[in-house]
Design an enzyme around this catalytic site. Structure first.
Site, PDB file in Angstrom:
ATOM      1  N   ASP A  13      24.238   8.200  21.887  1.00 14.04           N
ATOM      2  CA  ASP A  13      22.798   8.412  22.087  1.00 14.04           C
ATOM      3  C   ASP A  13      22.513   8.769  23.546  1.00 14.04           C
ATOM      4  O   ASP A  13      21.374   9.065  23.912  1.00 14.04           O
ATOM      5  CB  ASP A  13      21.969   7.219  21.611  1.00 14.04           C
ATOM      6  CG  ASP A  13      22.290   5.936  22.345  1.00 14.04           C
ATOM      7  OD1 ASP A  13      23.248   5.921  23.146  1.00 14.04           O
ATOM      8  OD2 ASP A  13      21.573   4.934  22.123  1.00 14.04           O
ATOM      9  N   ASP A  51      26.271   7.155  17.084  1.00 21.68           N
ATOM     10  CA  ASP A  51      25.526   6.026  17.650  1.00 21.68           C
ATOM     11  C   ASP A  51      24.271   5.759  16.822  1.00 21.68           C
ATOM     12  O   ASP A  51      23.534   6.699  16.491  1.00 21.68           O
ATOM     13  CB  ASP A  51      25.073   6.374  19.085  1.00 21.68           C
ATOM     14  CG  ASP A  51      25.758   5.530  20.131  1.00 21.68           C
ATOM     15  OD1 ASP A  51      26.369   4.498  19.785  1.00 21.68           O
ATOM     16  OD2 ASP A  51      25.688   5.916  21.316  1.00 21.68           O
ATOM     17  N   LYS A 110      28.286   3.147  15.835  1.00 16.50           N
ATOM     18  CA  LYS A 110      28.340   2.210  16.965  1.00 16.50           C
ATOM     19  C   LYS A 110      26.946   1.648  17.182  1.00 16.50           C
ATOM     20  O   LYS A 110      25.959   2.365  17.015  1.00 16.50           O
ATOM     21  CB  LYS A 110      28.831   2.920  18.228  1.00 16.50           C
ATOM     22  CG  LYS A 110      28.837   2.014  19.471  1.00 16.50           C
ATOM     23  CD  LYS A 110      29.598   2.620  20.624  1.00 16.50           C
ATOM     24  CE  LYS A 110      28.841   3.628  21.433  1.00 16.50           C
ATOM     25  NZ  LYS A 110      27.557   3.151  22.018  1.00 16.50           N
ATOM     26  N   GLU A 149      24.712  -1.502  19.710  1.00 15.34           N
ATOM     27  CA  GLU A 149      24.773  -2.318  20.928  1.00 15.34           C
ATOM     28  C   GLU A 149      24.384  -3.761  20.642  1.00 15.34           C
ATOM     29  O   GLU A 149      23.483  -4.020  19.850  1.00 15.34           O
ATOM     30  CB  GLU A 149      23.816  -1.734  21.984  1.00 15.34           C
ATOM     31  CG  GLU A 149      24.203  -0.328  22.413  1.00 15.34           C
ATOM     32  CD  GLU A 149      23.267   0.260  23.471  1.00 15.34           C
ATOM     33  OE1 GLU A 149      22.379  -0.453  23.987  1.00 15.34           O
ATOM     34  OE2 GLU A 149      23.429   1.455  23.777  1.00 15.34           O
ATOM     35  N   GLU A 204      30.938  -1.578  28.608  1.00 16.99           N
ATOM     36  CA  GLU A 204      30.387  -0.659  29.612  1.00 16.99           C
ATOM     37  C   GLU A 204      30.024  -1.404  30.895  1.00 16.99           C
ATOM     38  O   GLU A 204      29.339  -2.444  30.863  1.00 16.99           O
ATOM     39  CB  GLU A 204      29.141   0.051  29.042  1.00 16.99           C
ATOM     40  CG  GLU A 204      28.520   1.018  30.035  1.00 16.99           C
ATOM     41  CD  GLU A 204      27.546   2.005  29.426  1.00 16.99           C
ATOM     42  OE1 GLU A 204      27.343   1.999  28.196  1.00 16.99           O
ATOM     43  OE2 GLU A 204      26.975   2.807  30.206  1.00 16.99           O
TER      44      GLU A 204
HETATM   45  O1  KIV Z   1      25.928   6.950  24.263  1.00 15.99           O
HETATM   46  C1  KIV Z   1      27.023   6.966  24.849  1.00 15.99           C
HETATM   47  O2  KIV Z   1      27.480   7.994  25.361  1.00 15.99           O
HETATM   48  C2  KIV Z   1      27.752   5.715  24.947  1.00 15.99           C
HETATM   49  C3  KIV Z   1      28.933   5.691  25.864  1.00 15.99           C
HETATM   50  C4  KIV Z   1      28.467   5.549  27.243  1.00 15.99           C
HETATM   51  C5  KIV Z   1      29.912   4.651  25.475  1.00 15.99           C
HETATM   52  O3  KIV Z   1      27.386   4.752  24.341  1.00 15.99           O
END
Ligand code: KIV
Length: 264
Positions: free
Chosen positions: A44, A83, A113, A115, A182
């Site tokens: 994202d 994401d 993914k 968070e 991160e």
């Molecule tokens: O959105 C993204 O690019 C990420 C990376 C920084 C791991 O989550």
């Protein structure tokens, strides 16, 4: 056949570092896969580097699906992660499963993914139970930038480091197949990597993680005057593009383009 999550576990178990990178469209993903990256994240972060927002917060499900589709269309072997954008999984587990399902069904990615630590562990468990592979993301979680108050190194005090480890263990237990860390100090990231049994992919978290992820625009020097400390600029593509376009502009203005060979 694309790389499976089992293959990444094997790489981690064999001590082979896992290279991961973001890509957001057909052309960039083609180059990234051809260069040998086995795992591509449609992050994202596209909110900032592609759409021009100042954070990832405004990114929508429709933005993600459209960009995941582009990346899936130009790749054959790479595992594509999509994401889940802000507020697509935090409200309820039903929402989370529905939205993750959309990324897989409409976008065509192989895993998602999200968070967060203990607050999303139950959600991860439900998603994994219905067959959606989930990668976690701890340390600096950019979707919470308004809560954190900026992009800074996480897990610095010993109590923060302990919370980070507890969160990582909890989402591993919930079924996450890998975790992004991160902006965590190299020492803490290595400690977390050693305590976990799934791959830990670092960004700005030192060399002791099982793999590394970087943002396409950062390592290629596409954004002028912006370079995060953790990103090595392998090229100055932004400057190359600008120089090439300047040559085109002056060729057109001086009538050097097109030549007879470029005409019909
Ligand atoms: O959105 C993204 O690019 C990420 C990376 C920084 C791991 O989550």
């Amino acid at each position: 056949m694309r790389y499976s999550i089992r293959r990444f576990q094997k790489m981690r178990d064999d001590g082979k570092p896992i290279p991961m990178m973001t890509a957001y469209d057909y052309t960039s993903a083609y180059a990234v896969e051809k260069a040998g990256v086995p795992i591509i994240l449609v992050g994202d972060s596209l909110g900032q580097v592609v759409l021009g927002h100042d954070s990832t917060v405004p990114v929508t499900m429709d933005d993600m699906i459209r960009h995941i589709q582009m990346v899936v269309r130009s790749t054959e072997k790479a595992h594509i992660i999509g994401d889940l954008p802000f507020m697509s999984y935090q409200i309820s587990n039903e929402d989370a499963i529905r939205n993750a399902g959309r990324l897989l069904k409409e976008g065509g990615c192989q895993s998602v993914k999200l968070e967060g630590g203990s607050s999303v562990a139950k959600t991860i468990k439900k998603m994994v139970q219905v067959g959606i592979p989930v990668m976690g993301h701890l340390g600096l979680t950019p979707q919470s930038v308004n809560q954190i108050g900026g992009y800074r190194v996480q897990g610095r005090s010993s109590s923060e480091a302990k919370t980070l480890l507890d969160d990582a263990l909890e989402i591993q237990e919930a079924g996450a197949y890998a975790i992004v860390l991160e902006l965590v100090s190299a020492e803490v990231a290595e400690m977390v990597t050693d305590k976990l049994s799934v791959p830990v992919i670092g960004i700005g978290s030192g060399v002791g993680c099982s793999g590394q992820v970087q943002v396409f625009h950062d390592i290629l020097g596409l954004i002028p005057n912006f370079s995060p400390k953790h990103a090595r600029r392998y090229a100055e593509v932004g400057t190359i593009i600008q120089n090439a376009v300047e040559s085109y502009v002056s060729d057109v203005m001086d009538r050097r383009f097109p030549s007879p060979e470029e005409s019909f």
